[in-house]
Design a protein around this motif. Structure first.
Motif, PDB file in Angstrom:
ATOM      1  N   LYS A   1      53.546  21.219  38.711  1.00  0.00           N
ATOM      2  CA  LYS A   1      54.573  21.739  37.801  1.00  0.00           C
ATOM      3  C   LYS A   1      55.501  22.713  38.529  1.00  0.00           C
ATOM      4  CE  LYS A   1      51.776  21.423  33.562  1.00  0.00           C
ATOM      5  NZ  LYS A   1      51.127  22.213  32.476  1.00  0.00           N
TER       6      LYS A   1
ATOM      7  N   GLN B   1      56.031  22.878  41.793  1.00  0.00           N
ATOM      8  CA  GLN B   1      56.811  22.166  42.811  1.00  0.00           C
ATOM      9  C   GLN B   1      57.935  21.341  42.190  1.00  0.00           C
ATOM     10  OE1 GLN B   1      54.057  19.993  45.278  1.00  0.00           O
ATOM     11  NE2 GLN B   1      53.504  21.807  46.452  1.00  0.00           N
ATOM     12  N   LYS B   2      57.721  20.844  40.980  1.00  0.00           N
ATOM     13  CA  LYS B   2      58.802  20.108  40.310  1.00  0.00           C
ATOM     14  C   LYS B   2      59.952  21.053  39.973  1.00  0.00           C
ATOM     15  CE  LYS B   2      56.305  16.184  38.337  1.00  0.00           C
ATOM     16  NZ  LYS B   2      55.868  15.473  37.098  1.00  0.00           N
ATOM     17  N   GLU B   3      59.612  22.281  39.586  1.00  0.00           N
ATOM     18  CA  GLU B   3      60.663  23.271  39.347  1.00  0.00           C
ATOM     19  C   GLU B   3      61.402  23.603  40.644  1.00  0.00           C
ATOM     20  OE1 GLU B   3      61.769  24.583  36.508  1.00  0.00           O
ATOM     21  OE2 GLU B   3      60.408  23.225  35.443  1.00  0.00           O
TER      22      GLU B   3
ATOM     23  N   LYS C   1      63.702  20.754  41.383  1.00  0.00           N
ATOM     24  CA  LYS C   1      64.913  20.805  40.559  1.00  0.00           C
ATOM     25  C   LYS C   1      65.911  21.820  41.131  1.00  0.00           C
ATOM     26  CE  LYS C   1      62.762  19.548  36.136  1.00  0.00           C
ATOM     27  NZ  LYS C   1      62.428  20.021  34.765  1.00  0.00           N
TER      28      LYS C   1
ATOM     29  N   GLU D   1      61.020  17.478  48.510  1.00  0.00           N
ATOM     30  CA  GLU D   1      60.752  16.150  47.960  1.00  0.00           C
ATOM     31  C   GLU D   1      59.448  15.590  48.520  1.00  0.00           C
ATOM     32  OE1 GLU D   1      63.731  12.542  46.727  1.00  0.00           O
ATOM     33  OE2 GLU D   1      63.726  13.184  48.831  1.00  0.00           O
TER      34      GLU D   1
ATOM     35  N   ASN E   1      56.497  17.511  47.099  1.00  0.00           N
ATOM     36  CA  ASN E   1      56.270  17.119  45.713  1.00  0.00           C
ATOM     37  C   ASN E   1      55.555  15.768  45.638  1.00  0.00           C
ATOM     38  OD1 ASN E   1      57.100  17.622  42.694  1.00  0.00           O
ATOM     39  ND2 ASN E   1      57.647  15.506  43.118  1.00  0.00           N
TER      40      ASN E   1
ATOM     41  N   GLU F   1      51.882  14.969  44.044  1.00  0.00           N
ATOM     42  CA  GLU F   1      51.724  13.942  43.009  1.00  0.00           C
ATOM     43  C   GLU F   1      50.613  12.964  43.386  1.00  0.00           C
ATOM     44  OE1 GLU F   1      55.454  12.039  42.389  1.00  0.00           O
ATOM     45  OE2 GLU F   1      56.073  13.408  40.795  1.00  0.00           O
TER      46      GLU F   1
END
Length: 434
Positions: free
Chosen positions: A154, A156-158, A161, A195, A198, A202
């Motif tokens: 979560k 790393q997704k922020e 972004k 990227e 991330n 995942e």
């Protein structure tokens, strides 16, 4: 449908649409599903039932044993005539029937074995609890390993972004000529690193969830849609302060009690046994190949040849070559071993709990450090964001400060989850409950 029901239905539909395809799983749900699916636990449950079926009460052990025997034989040549008890040269048929019954009126071995059977049932139950406890600890560890990775993803997704936003902004600024192209290269490199990081997280998250559900023996669930929920229930003071109930210690204590009963069983073999018995017999005979044979009918002979026997028997062991005394001594040694195992299990539990308590203390100490760091990171982000908005700093600097804030936020969250994990682990070790 009234307004209240309509609003409730509308709210549920809205929640379902918002949550999309996500399938939330709590720690409690995982535990329950895992215990239902575990083959070893099912085997132990059957072992409990088998042990219960093998149990014999004292009354059952004292019930009489009755046997009925029937025998038919043919004698040829010189033989003994049962009617005269003389030797004759003849052939005859001989049928014998016996009914014997025996019961022990006083049998100390029956009392000792009946007590041992009850302990065996408790032992089987305790052994099942030991396996369940170890399995729960495995599920707990696997669940939190996946949960750590989920929360990291979560964050790393922020970060991704933010990196995408910065890349887009710098690209526009380079296009209009307000930024050098070298800044674009820096942002492209930063975005590529975020990227890749991330994607790795995942992939790791997918593996951790797959390992968790494989450990639970749940194969019919799409793990990609699974979302793990933090455990929200607090450890109550009543559970924490109660006397500990560790299944391994309970099993060791029952095993010690069983060893004491084994000594009683061996000692009972040195005690007398008082029995009562009853016997009934009759026979029929018929000479063969003799013209002047005057044998009575089958029914008459059975009635005339009846014999009954009733009596009591006292069996007092006197000498058996000291073999039983050796068995008693061996049982005593086994009992001492079982007693030491109790102390060994208690020591191991104390060591495990002490280690987890030390880990908890360390995490509590560092938690304050992480919170202070998060406050600094938040303050730095606020000032950096203002500078970035006014064009005083580069986007890559702002991105770096933003990532530091997100990382500090994750460290606080992860540390809190680790404290939660330790509390749950200690609770399982001490009391076998979450």
């Amino acid at each position: 449908m009234n307004n209240k029901n309509f609003l409730t239905a509308a709210f549920l539909i809205f929640c379902a649409l918002v949550s999309g395809q996500e399938n939330p799983w709590s720690l409690t749900k995982c535990m329950e599903m895992a215990l239902q699916n575990n083959i070893e636990i099912k085997i132990r449950q059957l072992e409990i039932i088998r042990t219960q079926k093998l149990q014999n009460s004292v009354l059952n052990r004292m019930l009489p044993v009755a046997n009925l025997y029937g025998e038919q034989g043919y004698n040829f040549g010189s033989s003994i005539d049962p009617s005269t008890n003389g030797r004759v040269s003849s052939n005859f048929q001989n049928d014998n029937f016996y009914l014997n019954a025996k019961t022990n009126l006083i049998d100390f071995n029956a009392f000792a074995n009946a007590k041992k059977d009850k302990i065996n049932i408790e032992l089987a139950k305790a052994e099942k609890e030991v396996i369940e406890n170890e399995y729960k600890l495995q599920i707990l560890e696997s669940y939190y390993q996946a949960l750590y990775t989920q929360e990291l993803l979560k964050i790393q997704k922020e970060q991704l972004k933010q990196a995408s936003f910065n890349l887009e902004r710098v690209t526009k600024e380079v296009t209009i000529g307000s930024k050098p192209k070298s800044d674009l290269y820096d942002m492209q490199l930063s975005f590529s690193e975020e990227e890749n990081r991330n994607l790795e997280t995942e992939q790791l998250y997918g593996i951790k969830k797959t390992q968790l559900f494989q450990l639970m023996n749940v194969m019919d669930v799409a793990t990609d849609d699974i979302v793990l929920e933090p455990y929200l229930k607090e450890i109550t003071a009543d559970i924490a302060e109660n006397a500990s109930y560790n299944p391994k210690i309970k099993f060791a204590e029952l095993n010690y009690q069983s060893s004491l009963k084994s000594i009683g069983v061996e000692r009972a073999n040195n005690l007398p046994v008082l029995s009562a018995y009853y016997g009934f017999s009759t026979f029929y005979y018929k000479t063969l190949n003799q013209e002047n044979s005057n044998s009575d009918s089958f029914q008459n002979q059975l009635a005339d040849n009846k014999s009954q026997q009733v009596g009591m028997q006292l069996n007092v062991p006197v000498f058996n070559g000291f073999r039983n005394n050796k068995k008693i001594d061996a049982s005593k040694i086994e009992s001492e071993k079982s007693k030491l195992v109790i102390e060994q299990e208690k020591q191991q539990l104390d060591k495990q709990v002490a280690l987890e308590e030390q880990n908890k203390k360390n995490y509590l100490q560092i938690q304050n450090k992480w919170i202070v760091k998060l406050q600094y990171a938040k303050a730095s982000l606020t000032t950096t964001q203002a500078k970035f908005a006014s064009g005083k700093i580069e986007a890559i600097v702002y991105s770096s400060v933003k990532n530091q804030f997100l990382s500090a936020e994750y460290e606080v969250l992860k540390n809190s989850l680790q404290l939660q994990y330790i509390d749950l682990k200690i609770s399982l070790l001490r009391n076998n409950v979450l």
